[in-house]
Design an enzyme around this catalytic site. Sequence first.
Site, PDB file in Angstrom:
ATOM      1  N   SER A   1       0.821  -1.215   0.000  1.00  0.00           N
ATOM      2  CA  SER A   1       0.000   0.000   0.000  1.00  0.00           C
ATOM      3  C   SER A   1       0.857   1.268   0.000  1.00  0.00           C
ATOM      4  O   SER A   1       1.574   1.531  -0.965  1.00  0.00           O
ATOM      5  CB  SER A   1      -0.952  -0.033   1.202  1.00  0.00           C
TER       6      SER A   1
ATOM      7  N   LYS B   1      -0.520  -4.256  -3.392  1.00  0.00           N
ATOM      8  CA  LYS B   1      -1.835  -3.682  -3.049  1.00  0.00           C
ATOM      9  C   LYS B   1      -1.924  -2.305  -3.698  1.00  0.00           C
ATOM     10  O   LYS B   1      -1.455  -1.318  -3.153  1.00  0.00           O
ATOM     11  CB  LYS B   1      -2.011  -3.573  -1.539  1.00  0.00           C
TER      12      LYS B   1
END
Length: 513
Positions: free
Chosen positions: A403, A428
Amino acid sequence: MEPLCPNFDLLKSSRPTSVPLFPHRFSSTNRGISKKPCAPFPCASYNRNSNPHPPVKTQQSTAHDLLKSFKKGVVGFAAAATALASICSDSPAFAESLTVAFPVSRAQEVNTVQRTLVEAWGLIRETFVDPTFNHQDWDLKLQQTMVEMFPLKSADAAYGKIRGMLSTLGDPFTRIISPKEYQSFRIGSDGNLQGVGVFISVEPKTGHLVVLSCVEGSPAARAGIHDGDELIEINGQRLDGVDSESAAQRLRGQAGTSVTVKLHRGNGSGSGSSIKEVKLPRELIRLSPISSTVITHRTPDGRLTKTGYVKLITFSQTAATDMKNTIHEMENQGVQSYILDLRNNSGGLVKVGLDVAQIWLDGNETLVNTIDRDGHMSPINMANGHALTHDPLVVLVNEGSASASEILAGALHDNGRAILVGRKTFGKGKIQSITELHDGSALFVTVAKYVSPALHDIDQVGIMPDVQCTTDMLNPPKETLKEKSPASSLEADSCIMVAEHELDIQKPKGTAS
């Protein structure tokens, strides 16, 4: 007594409820709950602005049809009340106006969750990255979930229905968490808690709760608790089968109170094994997202150099400020290069990740590109940035880097600022908005996808480092490391050695001015 037919207006925020990632871009984070008087015959309405060309294609239903379908769902619930729910949006992207009615549960705690369901449904309908909602009728899904929730008796069961509804979206990152879980999440984001300063986790092989580490100077650290110690009891209660979050909740509490823990140290029941019970005071603990040290290193040509090692643990609210302070301190110590360790950093606040990237970059560089629900790509650029240092930089990543870590690594790599060393990242490539709902729970909604500045796809792909390495090769036993300084312990990490080699072949450029 609260009326059985409350209205839910999701237009104006009655209190600070969300943790916005891109407040200038996503309107979903400006939501709240307010009550209105009940209508004589309650129903639920969902109102949209009058844009004649809404970009989101959904199965069209008239307000009358939906009202009829919901009334059909109510049939059989004798003497059941219905509720009026109004969900308004200030976004020009939506033009639909629809009215629905649903049965109100007699169980007060379930009724509260029904309100949460309507609130969550509306936010997803407005902002979820997939405008087809995984190829389903999202309005019909609300009807079905409301009817399923009506006969339930507990809030836990009702929350289960919301989770079931969200699972049909096919996106594991769009989820709802309970008020207690959200409190724990905010602890990680805010960087402060009241407790004893110990990180715990379940050991996968044994299922036992073990200490990962203690916050420096915390009650746990002062009491001599070490990483690897096994937690047996908290306040006299056995921890068999207790997960790490539940155990952490028991350890936390108001500053000034105390908690008694029993720990097991050592392997088996031999001479090196011991049981220890200790009473720990609870205090206000500041969780620093950064740990750092200066590594002294001799280059192949005999020069003695200083490398600033900075490990970023999470992208909490203070991470960027703490990073700036750390870099300033290291520049004053005369470091000539840097290693930024993002290994096992699973992310956090995306905006903080972008703020950290700007510490290392100059100019108007693109940090990341976002792709909205309509497929439109928008770059997020710096505005006349000034890096704190231009010294050579290596970023360490692995499969636990996800992320915001991947956004930061991609920004530094694609803009030619850093070399990536380690293993392929998690992959991600989605961004979530986080909104606190009226009952204290929180809704995470995937609102955009992102690709790196060089347009490399990250989601389910990850980022491949320039130089691969494994950290297992040179790790000595843990007992040996305890006798060494943090810097010398890092020298046992093969990825640190690879990073130092990469830095040796780069020319120091000095402090930015």
